[in-house]
Design a protein around this motif. Structure first.
Motif, PDB file in Angstrom:
ATOM      1  N   ALA A  25      74.932  14.654  41.940  1.00  0.00           N
ATOM      2  CA  ALA A  25      75.761  13.554  41.427  1.00  0.00           C
ATOM      3  C   ALA A  25      75.303  12.211  41.984  1.00  0.00           C
ATOM      4  CB  ALA A  25      77.221  13.799  41.784  1.00  0.00           C
ATOM      5  N   HIS A  26      74.870  12.205  43.238  1.00  0.00           N
ATOM      6  CA  HIS A  26      74.383  10.961  43.832  1.00  0.00           C
ATOM      7  C   HIS A  26      73.081  10.515  43.177  1.00  0.00           C
ATOM      8  CE1 HIS A  26      76.740  12.126  47.714  1.00  0.00           C
ATOM      9  NE2 HIS A  26      77.522  11.580  46.798  1.00  0.00           N
TER      10      HIS A  26
ATOM     11  N   VAL B  72      68.995   1.799  42.036  1.00  0.00           N
ATOM     12  CA  VAL B  72      67.997   1.528  43.073  1.00  0.00           C
ATOM     13  C   VAL B  72      66.603   1.715  42.486  1.00  0.00           C
ATOM     14  CG1 VAL B  72      67.110   2.215  45.334  1.00  0.00           C
ATOM     15  CG2 VAL B  72      69.575   2.296  44.886  1.00  0.00           C
ATOM     16  N   GLU B  73      65.789   0.681  42.583  1.00  0.00           N
ATOM     17  CA  GLU B  73      64.441   0.722  42.017  1.00  0.00           C
ATOM     18  C   GLU B  73      63.617   1.858  42.627  1.00  0.00           C
ATOM     19  OE1 GLU B  73      60.462  -2.131  41.577  1.00  0.00           O
ATOM     20  OE2 GLU B  73      62.213  -2.811  42.720  1.00  0.00           O
ATOM     21  N   SER B  74      62.921   2.599  41.783  1.00  0.00           N
ATOM     22  CA  SER B  74      62.008   3.680  42.197  1.00  0.00           C
ATOM     23  C   SER B  74      62.730   4.802  42.931  1.00  0.00           C
ATOM     24  CB  SER B  74      60.872   3.123  43.070  1.00  0.00           C
ATOM     25  OG  SER B  74      60.179   2.094  42.416  1.00  0.00           O
ATOM     26  N   TYR B  75      64.043   4.923  42.746  1.00  0.00           N
ATOM     27  CA  TYR B  75      64.815   5.935  43.473  1.00  0.00           C
ATOM     28  C   TYR B  75      64.273   7.343  43.242  1.00  0.00           C
ATOM     29  CZ  TYR B  75      68.779   8.883  44.830  1.00  0.00           C
ATOM     30  OH  TYR B  75      69.553   9.846  45.422  1.00  0.00           O
ATOM     31  N   MET B  76      63.969   7.693  42.004  1.00  0.00           N
ATOM     32  CA  MET B  76      63.585   9.066  41.686  1.00  0.00           C
ATOM     33  C   MET B  76      62.172   9.412  42.146  1.00  0.00           C
ATOM     34  SD  MET B  76      66.277  10.409  40.537  1.00  0.00           S
ATOM     35  CE  MET B  76      65.740  11.975  39.842  1.00  0.00           C
ATOM     36  N   GLN B  77      61.395   8.414  42.593  1.00  0.00           N
ATOM     37  CA  GLN B  77      60.064   8.720  43.109  1.00  0.00           C
ATOM     38  C   GLN B  77      60.134   9.491  44.425  1.00  0.00           C
ATOM     39  OE1 GLN B  77      57.879   4.993  43.231  1.00  0.00           O
ATOM     40  NE2 GLN B  77      57.034   5.370  41.208  1.00  0.00           N
TER      41      GLN B  77
ATOM     42  N   ASP C  43      72.855  -1.349  49.139  1.00  0.00           N
ATOM     43  CA  ASP C  43      71.836  -1.812  50.088  1.00  0.00           C
ATOM     44  C   ASP C  43      71.423  -0.710  51.053  1.00  0.00           C
ATOM     45  OD1 ASP C  43      71.714  -4.303  48.988  1.00  0.00           O
ATOM     46  OD2 ASP C  43      73.110  -5.231  50.412  1.00  0.00           O
ATOM     47  N   LYS C  44      72.398   0.093  51.519  1.00  0.00           N
ATOM     48  CA  LYS C  44      72.071   1.180  52.437  1.00  0.00           C
ATOM     49  C   LYS C  44      71.148   2.202  51.765  1.00  0.00           C
ATOM     50  CE  LYS C  44      76.146   1.086  55.462  1.00  0.00           C
ATOM     51  NZ  LYS C  44      77.342   1.843  55.913  1.00  0.00           N
ATOM     52  N   MET C  45      71.473   2.532  50.524  1.00  0.00           N
ATOM     53  CA  MET C  45      70.643   3.490  49.815  1.00  0.00           C
ATOM     54  C   MET C  45      69.263   2.896  49.507  1.00  0.00           C
ATOM     55  SD  MET C  45      70.256   6.513  48.683  1.00  0.00           S
ATOM     56  CE  MET C  45      71.861   7.308  48.485  1.00  0.00           C
ATOM     57  N   ALA C  46      69.213   1.615  49.151  1.00  0.00           N
ATOM     58  CA  ALA C  46      67.938   0.961  48.856  1.00  0.00           C
ATOM     59  C   ALA C  46      67.034   0.957  50.088  1.00  0.00           C
ATOM     60  CB  ALA C  46      68.173  -0.466  48.370  1.00  0.00           C
ATOM     61  N   ASN C  47      67.634   0.715  51.258  1.00  0.00           N
ATOM     62  CA  ASN C  47      66.844   0.727  52.496  1.00  0.00           C
ATOM     63  C   ASN C  47      66.305   2.125  52.792  1.00  0.00           C
ATOM     64  OD1 ASN C  47      67.101  -2.001  53.162  1.00  0.00           O
ATOM     65  ND2 ASN C  47      69.087  -1.681  54.132  1.00  0.00           N
ATOM     66  N   ARG C  48      67.152   3.129  52.574  1.00  0.00           N
ATOM     67  CA  ARG C  48      66.711   4.505  52.805  1.00  0.00           C
ATOM     68  C   ARG C  48      65.555   4.850  51.874  1.00  0.00           C
ATOM     69  NH1 ARG C  48      70.812   9.630  52.722  1.00  0.00           N
ATOM     70  NH2 ARG C  48      71.540   8.586  54.622  1.00  0.00           N
TER      71      ARG C  48
END
Length: 473
Positions: A395-396, A404-409, A434-439
């Motif tokens: 779900a996340h 978030v850009e390029s998340y699935m990469q 922002d936290k997820m983007a940094n991760r």
């Protein structure tokens, strides 16, 4: 005329010298380590054989891992990784061969450890001195390569400025050859003017006049006809022609050029881990380490399993589908840390600090990351790695992949128990974009820069920094 001695970029003599120096370093440090341990150089036949075997394996692995390629323009960190991987691999093979032949008791552990450390330090040291010496000479104008850039747009500007920022590479831009008529030249960020030398029709005479070594094509992909003109103009000389693809606008992941079925292919998004030998090394690393770790922590696993079972109703293990490599879903194992409950409408609510669903033993396991230990079973099954991007609930993934850009990469490789993001503090609840983007940023950095050495560094940092973290819920 160029100043000083001209060294060819792929000179055979330099490669041979490098190999000879590496062999000498391995041999000399092996002898000195023996002297440090035993105070004499009178090696018996067993030590002589291991010394010879270590030198041969070391030189072979340095060659396999790219130790003798042209390093001009590459970072020294890359060269260090290459050397360390080769030397550690050498001594790992020596140790394994000693165990396999049941001769490990014949050799001093102090000698082996000293040889490993000293050979690694010496090889890295001489390469650093060589690199700095060549860089200093190139910055002063020695051993340079004269370059002409074909193009007059933003890409040509970027090429000129990047090369200007790294004088130690000895790549000097003499000027610009325009494809759209006469221009005033290009001014770099440092205020240097890159002069206009002429147009494509004059390219052959311009290259001869300026004794050009390389021509770099910095044109949009649509300018194929102009690229063909460049090749035609220089077909009768030995000038190196290079093309800088106009891909600066892409989010690149370990971009490289390879060949598939005889076709040149530019990789915009890939990982070193997906290559044959690296995939094998990563798999061996995971299987061997996870097997050893599971044996060592088996008493802890049994104790935690009993604690979970005795303190709350429900199964010992919590199983949840996560996305693995290549987008394939799998069941991840964790010790159950919450009371059994149902989520509304299939939603997955992240645990928060003080969450009422968390059991007392669950709170302890989550703070200390002990609930993650069953995932070594996932690693042994080949579904996860010890080091890699942490797997998120399905779900996340659906929620963040458009935010978030390029998340699935992140899912190009196997997810991990620990990762570069986690040792840099990005773990626990991700309650903001922002936290997820940094991760994700740290995860993508890991994928692009993967090596066995990087994995070992992350494992070491995980141990040194501890499993307890303020962000753990």
């Amino acid at each position: 005329m160029k100043k000083g001695l001209t060294l060819k970029e792929h000179s055979t003599s330099i490669s041979i010298s490098h190999r000879a120096l590496d062999v000498l370093c391995l041999f000399v440090t092996g002898l000195l380590s023996y002297w440090i341990r035993f105070s004499h150089f009178d090696l018996n036949i067993a030590y002589k054989n291991v010394l010879l075997l270590g030198v041969i394996i070391g030189a072979t692995l340095l060659s396999i891992f790219g130790g003798y390629r042209a390093w001009r323009g590459s970072s020294f960190t890359s060269e260090i990784r290459c050397v360390v991987t080769a030397t550690f691999g050498t001594f790992l093979l020596l140790v394994l061969s000693a165990f396999a032949t049941q001769t490990s008791e014949l050799y001093s552990r102090i000698w082996v450890a000293t040889w490993l450390a000293s050979s690694t330090i010496l090889i890295i040291g001489y390469r650093l001195i060589l690199r700095q010496s060549l860089g200093a000479l190139r910055a002063k104008g020695y051993n340079i390569r004269n370059i002409i850039v074909i193009g007059d747009g933003l890409l040509a500007q970027q090429v000129a400025e990047r090369l200007e920022q790294h004088p130690e590479m000895g790549l000097v831009v003499q000027g610009i050859v325009s494809t759209h008529g006469k221009i005033s030249g290009l001014t770099t960020q440092k205020g240097h003017l890159i002069p206009y030398l002429g147009d494509l029709k004059e390219l052959e005479s311009i290259s001869k006049k300026h004794k050009t070594d390389q021509v770099w094509i910095a044109l949009p992909m649509s300018e194929v006809e102009k690229m063909e003109q460049v090749q035609a103009a220089l077909c009768n000389n030995s000038i190196v022609i290079r093309m800088v693809p106009d891909i600066f606008g892409f989010r690149l992941l370990n971009h490289s050029v390879t060949e598939v079925a005889g076709l040149p292919v530019i990789n915009l998004s890939t990982s070193h881990m997906l290559e044959g030998k690296n995939r094998f090394l990563k798999s061996v690393e995971d299987k061997v380490l996870s097997f050893c770790i599971l044996i060592c922590i088996s008493p802890i696993l049994i104790g935690l399993a009993m604690a979970v079972k005795l303190t709350s109703k429900g199964p010992i293990l919590f199983k949840q589908y996560r996305t693995g490599a290549n987008g394939q879903d799998f069941k991840v194992y964790k010790f159950r840390s919450m009371v059994v409950h149902d989520e509304e409408d299939g939603k997955v609510t992240q645990a928060k600090r003080g969450d009422s669903r968390i059991t007392p033993i669950g709170a302890f396991m989550r703070r200390t990351s002990l609930d993650e230990l069953p995932q070594f079973i996932n690693v042994l099954q080949g579904r996860m790695s010890i080091v890699g991007p942490r797997p998120h609930a399905l779900a996340h993934n659906e929620h963040y992949k458009t935010l978030v850009e390029s998340y699935m990469q992140r899912h190009m490789v196997k997810p991990g128990i620990t990762g570069w993001a986690q040792v840099n503090g990005f773990r626990g609840e991700t309650d903001t974009i922002d936290k997820m983007a940094n991760r994700v940023e740290y995860d993508l950095y890991y994928i692009e820069n993967w090596s066995v050495w990087f994995d070992l560094k992350i494992i070491l940092l995980t141990i040194l920094k501890g499993f307890i973290h303020k962000n753990a819920a």
